[in-house]
Design a protein around this motif. Sequence first.
Motif, mmCIF file in Angstrom:
data_model
loop_
_atom_site.group_PDB
_atom_site.id
_atom_site.type_symbol
_atom_site.label_atom_id
_atom_site.label_comp_id
_atom_site.label_asym_id
_atom_site.label_seq_id
_atom_site.Cartn_x
_atom_site.Cartn_y
_atom_site.Cartn_z
ATOM 1 N N GLY A 96 26.082 21.178 48.644
ATOM 2 C CA GLY A 96 26.199 20.493 47.360
ATOM 3 C C GLY A 96 25.077 20.845 46.408
ATOM 4 O O GLY A 96 25.295 21.017 45.205
ATOM 5 N N ALA A 97 23.856 20.967 46.939
ATOM 6 C CA ALA A 97 22.711 21.305 46.090
ATOM 7 C C ALA A 97 22.816 22.724 45.552
ATOM 8 O O ALA A 97 22.521 22.981 44.379
ATOM 9 N N THR A 98 23.225 23.664 46.407
ATOM 10 C CA THR A 98 23.375 25.046 45.935
ATOM 11 C C THR A 98 24.485 25.149 44.899
ATOM 12 O O THR A 98 24.369 25.880 43.909
ATOM 13 N N ALA A 139 25.352 22.775 42.889
ATOM 14 C CA ALA A 139 24.870 22.134 41.669
ATOM 15 C C ALA A 139 24.064 23.102 40.817
ATOM 16 O O ALA A 139 24.161 23.096 39.587
ATOM 17 N N PHE A 140 23.277 23.961 41.461
ATOM 18 C CA PHE A 140 22.515 24.949 40.713
ATOM 19 C C PHE A 140 23.435 25.914 39.967
ATOM 20 O O PHE A 140 23.150 26.337 38.850
ATOM 21 N N LEU A 141 24.547 26.261 40.587
ATOM 22 C CA LEU A 141 25.468 27.205 39.958
ATOM 23 C C LEU A 141 26.083 26.646 38.684
ATOM 24 O O LEU A 141 26.343 27.380 37.735
ATOM 25 N N VAL A 142 26.339 25.331 38.675
ATOM 26 C CA VAL A 142 26.995 24.731 37.517
ATOM 27 C C VAL A 142 25.995 24.048 36.584
ATOM 28 O O VAL A 142 26.387 23.395 35.611
ATOM 29 N N GLY A 143 24.695 24.182 36.874
ATOM 30 C CA GLY A 143 23.680 23.626 35.991
ATOM 31 C C GLY A 143 23.363 22.163 36.198
ATOM 32 O O GLY A 143 22.775 21.520 35.320
ATOM 33 N N MET A 144 23.713 21.607 37.363
ATOM 34 C CA MET A 144 23.418 20.213 37.661
ATOM 35 C C MET A 144 22.086 20.079 38.387
ATOM 36 O O MET A 144 21.546 21.049 38.911
ATOM 37 N N THR A 145 21.571 18.865 38.442
ATOM 38 C CA THR A 145 20.384 18.578 39.237
ATOM 39 C C THR A 145 20.755 18.635 40.715
ATOM 40 O O THR A 145 21.775 18.058 41.111
ATOM 41 N N PRO A 146 19.966 19.311 41.553
ATOM 42 C CA PRO A 146 20.304 19.430 42.978
ATOM 43 C C PRO A 146 20.525 18.094 43.676
ATOM 44 O O PRO A 146 21.394 17.984 44.550
ATOM 45 N N LEU A 147 19.768 17.055 43.294
ATOM 46 C CA LEU A 147 19.918 15.756 43.944
ATOM 47 C C LEU A 147 21.320 15.205 43.772
ATOM 48 O O LEU A 147 21.921 14.682 44.716
#
Length: 286
Positions: free
Chosen positions: A47-49, A51-59
């Motif tokens: 989920g964290a990885t 999130a980085f792809l779509v520009g979200m916060t990893p948390l």
Amino acid sequence: MLEYDFMRNAFAAASIVAIVSGSVGYFLVLRGQTFAGHALAHVGFTGATGAFLVGMTPLWGLVLMTVAAGIGMGLLGERLAQRDVAIGIVLALSLGFGLLFLHFYTAFATQATALLFGNVLAVDVGTVWTLLGLGIVSLALLSVISRPLLFASLQPELAEAKGVSLRLYSVLFLAVVALATAECAQIVGVLLVFTLMVGPAAAAQRLTSRVGTGVVLSAALALVEAWAGITLAFYTDWPSSFWITAVSSGVYLATALPRRSGAGHLSRQSIEAVEPLASAVTPPKS
């Protein structure tokens, strides 16, 4: 030590996560679902990885992915014999996606290392407040479902006969575990979630056979272990995750050596005390 802002943030974040993970972890160990906590931590990495792809916060990627996976595990199998298969399927699929996301975003390597092993000293004030909010939600949900969950955990056949939905409470509990896992990963990383989710709870169950006392003791042990780990990390310049893991393992080993009579399992009085709890949720079937 507390003159530094980053140390105060570290202690605040660790305190919140320790209390939540210790409380939730007690029921996790009691229900024999420690593998679920381990799997959800790896799912959170995916989920964290992502999130980085779509520009979200990893948390938030951690939270969304672990909650979705926890609900999926609960729906796929509520029986003990089915859990390992359900968890294994979700874990394998999530790890596959994690590898795919890393393939598309190789620049994430440094952040991925921090996520895998944790870095509580890098927590900022915004993250502390986010963890506090998630912690309140986790403990509130756990308090709502704790009675029927305990009844279903100790005597599932009787609970089901009285109208308690084993699948419903399995789904709700694994959703709570998912939130706690996402928080715990911020402190010790996804690979060391067992440190605060399982270690204190297992030690508490060896020290007392009473449920209420065990939950409080589990949270207290997790809190002390987190504080001790951060303090040792400050004065030795060694990773905080290592020290938290070392202290947690030491505490568990210390409780395992002097095996007391009656410790390590719930007493008959504790089991009998939860038998009437199901009626508080759903009246017995006629």
